[in-house]
Enzyme design. Sequence first.
Site, PDB file in Angstrom:
ATOM      1  N   SER A  24      41.882  39.038  55.983  1.00 43.62           N
ATOM      2  CA  SER A  24      41.920  39.607  54.636  1.00 43.62           C
ATOM      3  C   SER A  24      41.471  41.060  54.644  1.00 43.62           C
ATOM      4  O   SER A  24      40.278  41.353  54.730  1.00 43.62           O
ATOM      5  CB  SER A  24      41.024  38.797  53.693  1.00 43.62           C
ATOM      6  OG  SER A  24      40.994  39.367  52.405  1.00 43.62           O
ATOM      7  N   TYR A  50      32.888  35.575  51.534  1.00 36.24           N
ATOM      8  CA  TYR A  50      34.244  35.327  52.027  1.00 36.24           C
ATOM      9  C   TYR A  50      34.650  36.405  53.025  1.00 36.24           C
ATOM     10  O   TYR A  50      35.195  36.116  54.094  1.00 36.24           O
ATOM     11  CB  TYR A  50      35.218  35.296  50.850  1.00 36.24           C
ATOM     12  CG  TYR A  50      36.674  35.172  51.243  1.00 36.24           C
ATOM     13  CD1 TYR A  50      37.188  33.962  51.690  1.00 36.24           C
ATOM     14  CD2 TYR A  50      37.532  36.272  51.161  1.00 36.24           C
ATOM     15  CE1 TYR A  50      38.529  33.845  52.055  1.00 36.24           C
ATOM     16  CE2 TYR A  50      38.861  36.163  51.518  1.00 36.24           C
ATOM     17  CZ  TYR A  50      39.353  34.944  51.964  1.00 36.24           C
ATOM     18  OH  TYR A  50      40.678  34.831  52.322  1.00 36.24           O
ATOM     19  N   ASN A  80      46.426  42.427  48.946  1.00 34.98           N
ATOM     20  CA  ASN A  80      46.535  41.415  47.881  1.00 34.98           C
ATOM     21  C   ASN A  80      47.958  40.867  47.807  1.00 34.98           C
ATOM     22  O   ASN A  80      48.864  41.514  47.277  1.00 34.98           O
ATOM     23  CB  ASN A  80      46.120  42.024  46.539  1.00 34.98           C
ATOM     24  CG  ASN A  80      44.634  42.284  46.471  1.00 34.98           C
ATOM     25  OD1 ASN A  80      44.095  43.080  47.245  1.00 34.98           O
ATOM     26  ND2 ASN A  80      43.951  41.613  45.568  1.00 34.98           N
ATOM     27  N   VAL A  94      45.732  37.741  40.955  1.00 36.25           N
ATOM     28  CA  VAL A  94      45.748  38.358  39.629  1.00 36.25           C
ATOM     29  C   VAL A  94      47.169  38.633  39.133  1.00 36.25           C
ATOM     30  O   VAL A  94      47.439  38.508  37.928  1.00 36.25           O
ATOM     31  CB  VAL A  94      44.909  39.661  39.633  1.00 36.25           C
ATOM     32  CG1 VAL A  94      45.529  40.704  40.556  1.00 36.25           C
ATOM     33  CG2 VAL A  94      44.753  40.226  38.231  1.00 36.25           C
ATOM     34  N   PHE A 111      38.153  42.207  34.358  1.00 37.14           N
ATOM     35  CA  PHE A 111      36.715  42.347  34.550  1.00 37.14           C
ATOM     36  C   PHE A 111      36.402  43.778  34.967  1.00 37.14           C
ATOM     37  O   PHE A 111      36.932  44.274  35.949  1.00 37.14           O
ATOM     38  CB  PHE A 111      36.220  41.363  35.603  1.00 37.14           C
ATOM     39  CG  PHE A 111      36.323  39.923  35.158  1.00 37.14           C
ATOM     40  CD1 PHE A 111      35.321  39.349  34.390  1.00 37.14           C
ATOM     41  CD2 PHE A 111      37.440  39.167  35.478  1.00 37.14           C
ATOM     42  CE1 PHE A 111      35.418  38.032  33.964  1.00 37.14           C
ATOM     43  CE2 PHE A 111      37.544  37.844  35.063  1.00 37.14           C
ATOM     44  CZ  PHE A 111      36.536  37.280  34.296  1.00 37.14           C
ATOM     45  N   ARG A 175      32.387  42.020  37.748  1.00 40.99           N
ATOM     46  CA  ARG A 175      31.755  40.962  38.526  1.00 40.99           C
ATOM     47  C   ARG A 175      31.042  41.550  39.736  1.00 40.99           C
ATOM     48  O   ARG A 175      31.534  42.492  40.362  1.00 40.99           O
ATOM     49  CB  ARG A 175      32.797  39.931  38.956  1.00 40.99           C
ATOM     50  CG  ARG A 175      33.374  39.144  37.799  1.00 40.99           C
ATOM     51  CD  ARG A 175      34.448  38.175  38.228  1.00 40.99           C
ATOM     52  NE  ARG A 175      35.668  38.858  38.641  1.00 40.99           N
ATOM     53  CZ  ARG A 175      36.839  38.251  38.810  1.00 40.99           C
ATOM     54  NH1 ARG A 175      36.941  36.950  38.592  1.00 40.99           N
ATOM     55  NH2 ARG A 175      37.904  38.926  39.181  1.00 40.99           N
ATOM     56  N   GLY A 177      29.819  42.292  43.382  1.00 41.76           N
ATOM     57  CA  GLY A 177      30.458  42.201  44.686  1.00 41.76           C
ATOM     58  C   GLY A 177      31.917  42.604  44.716  1.00 41.76           C
ATOM     59  O   GLY A 177      32.532  42.601  45.788  1.00 41.76           O
ATOM     60  N   GLU A 178      32.488  42.956  43.561  1.00 48.20           N
ATOM     61  CA  GLU A 178      33.910  43.328  43.545  1.00 48.20           C
ATOM     62  C   GLU A 178      34.089  44.757  44.038  1.00 48.20           C
ATOM     63  O   GLU A 178      33.387  45.677  43.592  1.00 48.20           O
ATOM     64  CB  GLU A 178      34.487  43.188  42.140  1.00 48.20           C
ATOM     65  CG  GLU A 178      35.976  43.488  42.076  1.00 48.20           C
ATOM     66  CD  GLU A 178      36.581  43.249  40.706  1.00 48.20           C
ATOM     67  OE1 GLU A 178      37.812  43.261  40.607  1.00 48.20           O
ATOM     68  OE2 GLU A 178      35.819  43.043  39.743  1.00 48.20           O
TER      69      GLU A 178
END
Length: 214
Positions: A24, A50, A80, A94, A111, A175, A177-178
Site C-alpha cells: 500500500s 495498517y 488508492n 472513497v 472528514f 480523523r 492519523g490521516e
Amino acid sequence: ILQPLQLIRTLLSTDCKKFVFSSSGGTIFGEPDIIPTSEIDFAGEPESPYGISKKRLNEFIELLFSNKENTTYSILNFSNVYGPRQDPHGEAGVVSIFTSKMMNNLEPTVFGDGEQTRDYIFVQDVVDALIKSSEIDENLFLNIGTGVETSVNELVSTLKNTIGYEGKVLYYPKRDGELLRSVLDNSKAKKVLGWDPKFSLNDGIIELIQWLKA
C-alpha cells in the site's frame, strides 16, 4: 502479519518461481516530504498500524527471499484503487462510497476540510501492472499509481458534475492519523514494466457508474 508470513514460508518450500505482493503506497511512506513520492522517499514510520504492518511485511519478504535461488518477488505499492466490484458500503474506497451515495441522492461525508490529497488509480490499470510484474524474473519494488494528485474536494466536484448530484456534502472533523498528501511517483514502474495507467479519473468514474447502475 503472521498469516502472510506462513504463506510465504510455505511457498519457499515449493517450486514457486514468482511471488507477487500487494502493498500500500498510500500508507507505507508516512507523511511524505517529497511529492510525488518515489520508492526511496521514505519519510519515516507510517502513520497508521495498517501502514506499519504493510511496511514490515515488505521488509520480511525482502529478507526471506534474499537467499532463495530461482524465486523472485514483486512488491507493488498501490495508491488508492477504485473501480467496479469495490464495495460501496464499506469503510474504505472513497470513490465507490461517494459515487454510490450521490447516485442514490444521499449526502457523502468528508472528514476534514477536503483539501487532503490522494492518487486514485483504476482497478484495470492495477491488474495490468500485476500481470506485467509477474512475468519479470527479478525482484521488484514498485509504485503503482497515476502520479496525479487529487484533493477530496476535487473528487467531490468531479462526481457531482458527472452524476448530476445537487445535494449537500457533509463535513466532519478530520480523523487522527490521516495523511494530508499522498501521490506516488510511478516513473520506475513505467520504465521497468513498460506499463502506463490508461484510465483518467473521469474515465474510471464513468466505468464505475455503469457498473453500479447494472
